[in-house]
Design a protein around this motif. Sequence first.
Motif, mmCIF file in Angstrom:
data_model
loop_
_atom_site.group_PDB
_atom_site.id
_atom_site.type_symbol
_atom_site.label_atom_id
_atom_site.label_comp_id
_atom_site.label_asym_id
_atom_site.label_seq_id
_atom_site.Cartn_x
_atom_site.Cartn_y
_atom_site.Cartn_z
ATOM 1 N N LEU A 22 21.476 -11.309 10.887
ATOM 2 C CA LEU A 22 22.784 -10.708 10.622
ATOM 3 C C LEU A 22 22.877 -10.225 9.184
ATOM 4 C CD1 LEU A 22 25.272 -13.038 12.509
ATOM 5 C CD2 LEU A 22 24.346 -10.845 13.214
ATOM 6 N N ALA A 23 22.297 -10.973 8.265
ATOM 7 C CA ALA A 23 22.304 -10.560 6.865
ATOM 8 C C ALA A 23 21.493 -9.278 6.683
ATOM 9 C CB ALA A 23 21.755 -11.670 5.982
ATOM 10 N N ILE A 24 20.371 -9.178 7.354
ATOM 11 C CA ILE A 24 19.555 -7.958 7.279
ATOM 12 C C ILE A 24 20.307 -6.782 7.878
ATOM 13 C CG2 ILE A 24 17.452 -6.882 8.165
ATOM 14 C CD1 ILE A 24 16.136 -9.676 7.944
ATOM 15 N N LEU A 25 20.953 -7.004 9.015
ATOM 16 C CA LEU A 25 21.720 -5.941 9.657
ATOM 17 C C LEU A 25 22.864 -5.465 8.765
ATOM 18 C CD1 LEU A 25 21.973 -4.338 12.326
ATOM 19 C CD2 LEU A 25 23.579 -6.090 13.086
ATOM 20 N N LEU A 26 23.556 -6.403 8.127
ATOM 21 C CA LEU A 26 24.621 -6.023 7.202
ATOM 22 C C LEU A 26 24.055 -5.221 6.038
ATOM 23 C CD1 LEU A 26 27.576 -6.162 6.346
ATOM 24 C CD2 LEU A 26 27.061 -8.336 5.225
ATOM 25 N N GLY A 27 22.898 -5.604 5.527
ATOM 26 C CA GLY A 27 22.255 -4.849 4.457
ATOM 27 C C GLY A 27 21.913 -3.432 4.880
ATOM 28 N N ILE A 28 21.438 -3.268 6.104
ATOM 29 C CA ILE A 28 21.117 -1.928 6.604
ATOM 30 C C ILE A 28 22.374 -1.076 6.702
ATOM 31 C CG2 ILE A 28 20.333 -0.680 8.655
ATOM 32 C CD1 ILE A 28 18.357 -3.016 9.106
ATOM 33 N N PHE A 29 23.445 -1.641 7.266
ATOM 34 C CA PHE A 29 24.695 -0.888 7.375
ATOM 35 C C PHE A 29 25.242 -0.531 5.996
ATOM 36 C CE2 PHE A 29 25.848 -2.898 11.730
ATOM 37 C CZ PHE A 29 24.902 -2.100 12.337
ATOM 38 N N TRP A 30 25.120 -1.455 5.058
ATOM 39 C CA TRP A 30 25.609 -1.206 3.710
ATOM 40 C C TRP A 30 24.783 -0.110 3.028
ATOM 41 C CZ3 TRP A 30 30.060 -2.048 1.670
ATOM 42 C CH2 TRP A 30 30.226 -1.949 0.307
ATOM 43 N N LEU A 31 23.466 -0.097 3.246
ATOM 44 C CA LEU A 31 22.621 0.956 2.680
ATOM 45 C C LEU A 31 22.957 2.325 3.260
ATOM 46 C CD1 LEU A 31 19.132 -0.741 2.443
ATOM 47 C CD2 LEU A 31 20.611 -0.028 0.557
ATOM 48 N N ILE A 32 23.297 2.366 4.541
ATOM 49 C CA ILE A 32 23.717 3.632 5.145
ATOM 50 C C ILE A 32 24.998 4.120 4.483
ATOM 51 C CG2 ILE A 32 24.575 4.688 7.271
ATOM 52 C CD1 ILE A 32 22.628 2.829 8.783
ATOM 53 N N TYR A 33 25.923 3.213 4.256
ATOM 54 C CA TYR A 33 27.175 3.583 3.586
ATOM 55 C C TYR A 33 26.915 4.078 2.159
ATOM 56 C CZ TYR A 33 31.700 3.167 1.340
ATOM 57 O OH TYR A 33 32.833 3.421 0.613
ATOM 58 N N MET A 34 26.068 3.361 1.430
ATOM 59 C CA MET A 34 25.777 3.761 0.048
ATOM 60 C C MET A 34 25.033 5.100 -0.014
ATOM 61 S SD MET A 34 27.281 1.569 -1.678
ATOM 62 C CE MET A 34 26.714 1.442 -3.341
ATOM 63 N N SER A 35 24.181 5.362 0.967
ATOM 64 C CA SER A 35 23.501 6.660 0.984
ATOM 65 C C SER A 35 24.495 7.790 1.233
ATOM 66 C CB SER A 35 22.385 6.680 2.025
ATOM 67 O OG SER A 35 22.912 6.631 3.331
ATOM 68 N N PHE A 39 24.829 10.879 -1.359
ATOM 69 C CA PHE A 39 24.652 12.272 -0.966
ATOM 70 C C PHE A 39 25.967 12.999 -0.751
ATOM 71 C CE2 PHE A 39 20.623 10.375 0.645
ATOM 72 C CZ PHE A 39 19.774 11.025 -0.243
ATOM 73 N N GLU A 40 27.070 12.290 -0.951
ATOM 74 C CA GLU A 40 28.419 12.847 -0.815
ATOM 75 C C GLU A 40 28.635 13.500 0.549
ATOM 76 O OE1 GLU A 40 28.985 15.394 -4.155
ATOM 77 O OE2 GLU A 40 28.992 13.733 -5.580
ATOM 78 N N GLN A 41 28.234 12.776 1.584
ATOM 79 C CA GLN A 41 28.395 13.252 2.960
ATOM 80 C C GLN A 41 29.436 12.383 3.661
ATOM 81 O OE1 GLN A 41 26.856 15.895 4.451
ATOM 82 N NE2 GLN A 41 26.012 16.370 2.427
ATOM 83 N N SER A 42 30.540 12.975 4.004
ATOM 84 C CA SER A 42 31.608 12.196 4.631
ATOM 85 C C SER A 42 31.228 11.754 6.038
ATOM 86 C CB SER A 42 32.908 12.998 4.667
ATOM 87 O OG SER A 42 32.751 14.152 5.466
ATOM 88 N N ARG A 43 30.366 12.520 6.724
ATOM 89 C CA ARG A 43 29.954 12.108 8.068
ATOM 90 C C ARG A 43 29.171 10.802 8.034
ATOM 91 N NH1 ARG A 43 27.035 17.088 10.349
ATOM 92 N NH2 ARG A 43 27.662 18.164 8.487
ATOM 93 N N ILE A 44 28.318 10.655 7.034
ATOM 94 C CA ILE A 44 27.548 9.418 6.902
ATOM 95 C C ILE A 44 28.486 8.261 6.579
ATOM 96 C CG2 ILE A 44 25.757 8.234 5.588
ATOM 97 C CD1 ILE A 44 24.409 10.939 5.171
ATOM 98 N N ASP A 46 31.708 7.995 7.308
ATOM 99 C CA ASP A 46 32.511 7.667 8.485
ATOM 100 C C ASP A 46 31.693 6.880 9.509
ATOM 101 O OD1 ASP A 46 34.578 9.023 7.294
ATOM 102 O OD2 ASP A 46 34.283 10.862 8.451
ATOM 103 N N THR A 47 30.445 7.278 9.676
ATOM 104 C CA THR A 47 29.563 6.556 10.588
ATOM 105 C C THR A 47 29.338 5.129 10.102
ATOM 106 O OG1 THR A 47 28.458 8.618 11.179
ATOM 107 C CG2 THR A 47 27.289 6.579 11.674
ATOM 108 N N ALA A 48 29.110 4.976 8.806
ATOM 109 C CA ALA A 48 28.877 3.644 8.253
ATOM 110 C C ALA A 48 30.123 2.771 8.374
ATOM 111 C CB ALA A 48 28.444 3.749 6.794
ATOM 112 N N TRP A 49 31.304 3.346 8.176
ATOM 113 C CA TRP A 49 32.524 2.554 8.349
ATOM 114 C C TRP A 49 32.662 2.086 9.790
ATOM 115 C CZ3 TRP A 49 34.914 -0.180 5.098
ATOM 116 C CH2 TRP A 49 35.054 0.226 3.771
ATOM 117 N N ALA A 50 32.300 2.957 10.737
ATOM 118 C CA ALA A 50 32.347 2.562 12.141
ATOM 119 C C ALA A 50 31.345 1.439 12.420
ATOM 120 C CB ALA A 50 32.061 3.757 13.044
ATOM 121 N N MET A 51 30.171 1.511 11.797
ATOM 122 C CA MET A 51 29.175 0.453 11.962
ATOM 123 C C MET A 51 29.679 -0.863 11.381
ATOM 124 S SD MET A 51 25.663 2.326 10.975
ATOM 125 C CE MET A 51 24.879 3.509 12.027
ATOM 126 N N LEU A 52 30.282 -0.791 10.216
ATOM 127 C CA LEU A 52 30.802 -2.008 9.589
ATOM 128 C C LEU A 52 31.966 -2.589 10.394
ATOM 129 C CD1 LEU A 52 30.564 -0.935 5.847
ATOM 130 C CD2 LEU A 52 29.221 -2.703 6.995
#
Length: 74
Positions: A22-35, A39-44, A46-52
């Motif tokens: 679960l900690a690894i999965l949270l790290g992956i979702f957080w990295l997607i959000y930070m990316s 890259f200043e992409q709102s689609r990424i 929004d997707t990361a917020w949905a994942m979180l």
Amino acid sequence: MIWFLSFVAHAIAFKNGGVESLAILLGIFWLIYMSGLWFEQSRINDTAWAMLLGYAIGCIRLLDMIPNQKEYAH
């Protein structure tokens, strides 16, 4: 749809690897959000917020699996 898939990923990660997964999965979702921020992409973002959101719902579901609050405290 995305939050539901991350909710399912949360359940699979917990069943197969426990809290460490679960900690690894949270790290992956957080990295997607930070990316998305990088890259200043709102689609990424929004997707990361949905994942979180799916991850958070999965954590709430884990609390329901605890039989009593005394075990939760320990």
